[in-house]
Design a protein around this motif. Structure first.
Motif, PDB file in Angstrom:
ATOM      1  N   ARG A 187       0.835  -1.202   0.000  1.00 12.40           N
ATOM      2  CA  ARG A 187       0.000   0.000   0.000  1.00 12.40           C
ATOM      3  C   ARG A 187       0.870   1.252   0.000  1.00 12.40           C
ATOM      4  NH1 ARG A 187      -2.982  -2.830   4.028  1.00 12.40           N
ATOM      5  NH2 ARG A 187      -2.202  -1.379   5.581  1.00 12.40           N
ATOM      6  N   TYR A 188       1.957   1.250   0.782  1.00 11.34           N
ATOM      7  CA  TYR A 188       2.860   2.395   0.841  1.00 11.34           C
ATOM      8  C   TYR A 188       3.529   2.625  -0.514  1.00 11.34           C
ATOM      9  CZ  TYR A 188       6.687   5.441   2.262  1.00 11.34           C
ATOM     10  OH  TYR A 188       7.555   6.480   2.349  1.00 11.34           O
ATOM     11  N   ASN A 189       4.027   1.537  -1.128  1.00  7.89           N
ATOM     12  CA  ASN A 189       4.693   1.658  -2.431  1.00  7.89           C
ATOM     13  C   ASN A 189       3.724   2.135  -3.508  1.00  7.89           C
ATOM     14  OD1 ASN A 189       7.125   0.868  -1.362  1.00  7.89           O
ATOM     15  ND2 ASN A 189       6.868  -1.275  -1.924  1.00  7.89           N
ATOM     16  N   SER A 190       2.470   1.675  -3.445  1.00 10.23           N
ATOM     17  CA  SER A 190       1.469   2.121  -4.414  1.00 10.23           C
ATOM     18  C   SER A 190       1.185   3.603  -4.254  1.00 10.23           C
ATOM     19  CB  SER A 190       0.163   1.335  -4.238  1.00 10.23           C
ATOM     20  OG  SER A 190       0.353  -0.005  -4.586  1.00 10.23           O
ATOM     21  N   ALA A 191       1.114   4.054  -3.007  1.00  9.78           N
ATOM     22  CA  ALA A 191       0.821   5.463  -2.750  1.00  9.78           C
ATOM     23  C   ALA A 191       1.972   6.365  -3.175  1.00  9.78           C
ATOM     24  CB  ALA A 191       0.511   5.674  -1.267  1.00  9.78           C
ATOM     25  N   LYS A 192       3.199   5.854  -3.209  1.00  9.48           N
ATOM     26  CA  LYS A 192       4.366   6.651  -3.580  1.00  9.48           C
ATOM     27  C   LYS A 192       4.645   6.614  -5.083  1.00  9.48           C
ATOM     28  CE  LYS A 192       6.798   8.358  -0.863  1.00  9.48           C
ATOM     29  NZ  LYS A 192       6.784   9.765  -0.501  1.00  9.48           N
ATOM     30  N   SER A 193       3.804   5.934  -5.860  1.00 19.91           N
ATOM     31  CA  SER A 193       3.992   5.872  -7.306  1.00 19.91           C
ATOM     32  C   SER A 193       2.658   6.142  -7.994  1.00 19.91           C
ATOM     33  CB  SER A 193       4.535   4.497  -7.709  1.00 19.91           C
ATOM     34  OG  SER A 193       3.556   3.510  -7.485  1.00 19.91           O
ATOM     35  N   LEU A 232      -9.376  11.898  -7.725  1.00 19.51           N
ATOM     36  CA  LEU A 232      -9.290  10.453  -7.539  1.00 19.51           C
ATOM     37  C   LEU A 232      -7.926  10.021  -6.995  1.00 19.51           C
ATOM     38  CD1 LEU A 232     -11.234   9.231 -10.660  1.00 19.51           C
ATOM     39  CD2 LEU A 232     -11.953   9.115  -8.291  1.00 19.51           C
ATOM     40  N   LEU A 233      -6.879  10.704  -7.403  1.00 21.38           N
ATOM     41  CA  LEU A 233      -5.544  10.387  -6.905  1.00 21.38           C
ATOM     42  C   LEU A 233      -5.446  10.672  -5.408  1.00 21.38           C
ATOM     43  CD1 LEU A 233      -2.803   9.388  -7.914  1.00 21.38           C
ATOM     44  CD2 LEU A 233      -2.172  11.746  -8.339  1.00 21.38           C
ATOM     45  N   GLU A 234      -5.970  11.814  -4.981  1.00 21.07           N
ATOM     46  CA  GLU A 234      -5.953  12.158  -3.562  1.00 21.07           C
ATOM     47  C   GLU A 234      -6.780  11.161  -2.745  1.00 21.07           C
ATOM     48  OE1 GLU A 234      -7.509  15.816  -0.762  1.00 21.07           O
ATOM     49  OE2 GLU A 234      -6.873  16.241  -2.805  1.00 21.07           O
ATOM     50  N   ARG A 235      -7.958  10.808  -3.239  1.00 17.18           N
ATOM     51  CA  ARG A 235      -8.826   9.855  -2.544  1.00 17.18           C
ATOM     52  C   ARG A 235      -8.155   8.467  -2.457  1.00 17.18           C
ATOM     53  NH1 ARG A 235     -14.153   9.440  -5.511  1.00 17.18           N
ATOM     54  NH2 ARG A 235     -14.132  11.654  -5.041  1.00 17.18           N
ATOM     55  N   GLN A 236      -7.495   8.065  -3.532  1.00 15.34           N
ATOM     56  CA  GLN A 236      -6.847   6.761  -3.560  1.00 15.34           C
ATOM     57  C   GLN A 236      -5.675   6.708  -2.582  1.00 15.34           C
ATOM     58  OE1 GLN A 236      -7.979   4.213  -5.154  1.00 15.34           O
ATOM     59  NE2 GLN A 236      -6.341   2.796  -4.749  1.00 15.34           N
ATOM     60  N   VAL A 237      -4.864   7.745  -2.520  1.00 18.21           N
ATOM     61  CA  VAL A 237      -3.719   7.767  -1.601  1.00 18.21           C
ATOM     62  C   VAL A 237      -4.195   7.729  -0.160  1.00 18.21           C
ATOM     63  CG1 VAL A 237      -1.797   9.178  -0.763  1.00 18.21           C
ATOM     64  CG2 VAL A 237      -2.136   8.872  -3.209  1.00 18.21           C
ATOM     65  N   LYS A 238      -5.249   8.490   0.151  1.00 19.99           N
ATOM     66  CA  LYS A 238      -5.794   8.462   1.508  1.00 19.99           C
ATOM     67  C   LYS A 238      -6.320   7.082   1.854  1.00 19.99           C
ATOM     68  CE  LYS A 238      -6.981  13.278   2.225  1.00 19.99           C
ATOM     69  NZ  LYS A 238      -8.070  14.250   2.443  1.00 19.99           N
ATOM     70  N   GLY A 239      -6.956   6.424   0.899  1.00 20.05           N
ATOM     71  CA  GLY A 239      -7.468   5.077   1.134  1.00 20.05           C
ATOM     72  C   GLY A 239      -6.362   4.060   1.341  1.00 20.05           C
ATOM     73  N   LEU A 240      -5.279   4.192   0.583  1.00 20.78           N
ATOM     74  CA  LEU A 240      -4.161   3.256   0.712  1.00 20.78           C
ATOM     75  C   LEU A 240      -3.421   3.428   2.025  1.00 20.78           C
ATOM     76  CD1 LEU A 240      -2.700   3.376  -2.888  1.00 20.78           C
ATOM     77  CD2 LEU A 240      -3.725   1.394  -1.782  1.00 20.78           C
ATOM     78  N   LEU A 241      -3.329   4.667   2.497  1.00 23.74           N
ATOM     79  CA  LEU A 241      -2.564   4.933   3.712  1.00 23.74           C
ATOM     80  C   LEU A 241      -3.453   5.035   4.938  1.00 23.74           C
ATOM     81  CD1 LEU A 241      -0.043   7.513   2.300  1.00 23.74           C
ATOM     82  CD2 LEU A 241       0.299   5.084   2.706  1.00 23.74           C
ATOM     83  N   GLY A 242      -4.703   4.672   4.819  1.00 27.77           N
ATOM     84  CA  GLY A 242      -5.592   4.700   5.969  1.00 27.77           C
ATOM     85  C   GLY A 242      -6.017   6.099   6.359  1.00 27.77           C
ATOM     86  N   GLY A 243      -6.074   7.011   5.410  1.00 28.49           N
ATOM     87  CA  GLY A 243      -6.535   8.359   5.691  1.00 28.49           C
ATOM     88  C   GLY A 243      -5.460   9.288   6.207  1.00 28.49           C
ATOM     89  N   GLY A 244      -4.282   8.777   6.486  1.00 28.04           N
ATOM     90  CA  GLY A 244      -3.224   9.618   7.035  1.00 28.04           C
ATOM     91  C   GLY A 244      -2.249  10.069   5.987  1.00 28.04           C
ATOM     92  N   GLU A 245      -1.355  10.886   6.403  1.00 24.92           N
ATOM     93  CA  GLU A 245      -0.301  11.359   5.521  1.00 24.92           C
ATOM     94  C   GLU A 245       0.815  10.324   5.470  1.00 24.92           C
ATOM     95  OE1 GLU A 245       0.015  14.290   3.787  1.00 24.92           O
ATOM     96  OE2 GLU A 245      -2.077  14.623   4.270  1.00 24.92           O
ATOM     97  N   VAL A 246       1.637  10.427   4.467  1.00 25.57           N
ATOM     98  CA  VAL A 246       2.806   9.562   4.372  1.00 25.57           C
ATOM     99  C   VAL A 246       3.823  10.046   5.389  1.00 25.57           C
ATOM    100  CG1 VAL A 246       4.659   8.759   2.889  1.00 25.57           C
ATOM    101  CG2 VAL A 246       2.407   9.181   1.931  1.00 25.57           C
TER     102      VAL A 246
END
Length: 143
Positions: free
Chosen positions: A12-18, A95-109
């Motif tokens: 999930r972290y790697n997906s959010a960073k790419s 959609l990118l912002e929503r997806q990153v929040k979903g992958l990281l559990g709503g938090g920031e990296v």
């Protein structure tokens, strides 16, 4: 949106960073994927993992000679993808912002804080003392 329960925390972290998370946000939407071997696949994105492997449903594979083959479900390795066409109504930023929040559990990296070796050794010694105390049933022993 990809279900966070399907992937490990690292994936999930790697997906959010790419930009893989952009493709993951397309789940359930029709798209056209051009492959490295000049083939084209049209279908609905079912799932995308952190390695950009894509599963399409109700897909059509178009060969170079305009011959088409239909598949109920098709798996494409991420390293075979040359280009993914996004629909015109696809709002990338939202959609990118929503997806990153979903992958990281709503938090920031967040980056993990590096612990100094002295502090790490101190914590390990404290754990060893507590463990020795529990094993000795109330008596702390030096090892």
């Amino acid at each position: 949106m990809a279900a966070p329960g399907l992937f490990t925390k690292t994936e999930r972290y790697n997906s959010a960073k790419s930009l893989v998370c952009l493709l993951q946000a397309m789940a359930g939407r029709p798209t056209i994927i051009e492959l490295r071997n000049e083939l084209t696949v049209c279908g609905t994105v079912a799932m995308v993992d952190s390695n950009m492997n894509v599963t399409l449903t109700k897909s059509t594979l178009r060969k170079l000679n305009d011959e088409s083959v239909e598949y109920e479900q098709l798996f494409i390795h991420g390293n075979q993808i040359r280009y993914v066409q996004m629909p015109d109504d696809f709002n990338v930023s939202v959609l990118l912002e929503r997806q990153v929040k979903g992958l990281l559990g709503g938090g920031e990296v967040t980056k993990r804080k590096r612990m100094s070796r002295a502090r790490l050794n101190r914590q390990l010694e404290e754990k060893a003392i507590v463990r020795a105390y529990k094993l000795g049933k109330g008596r702390a022993t030096n090892t």
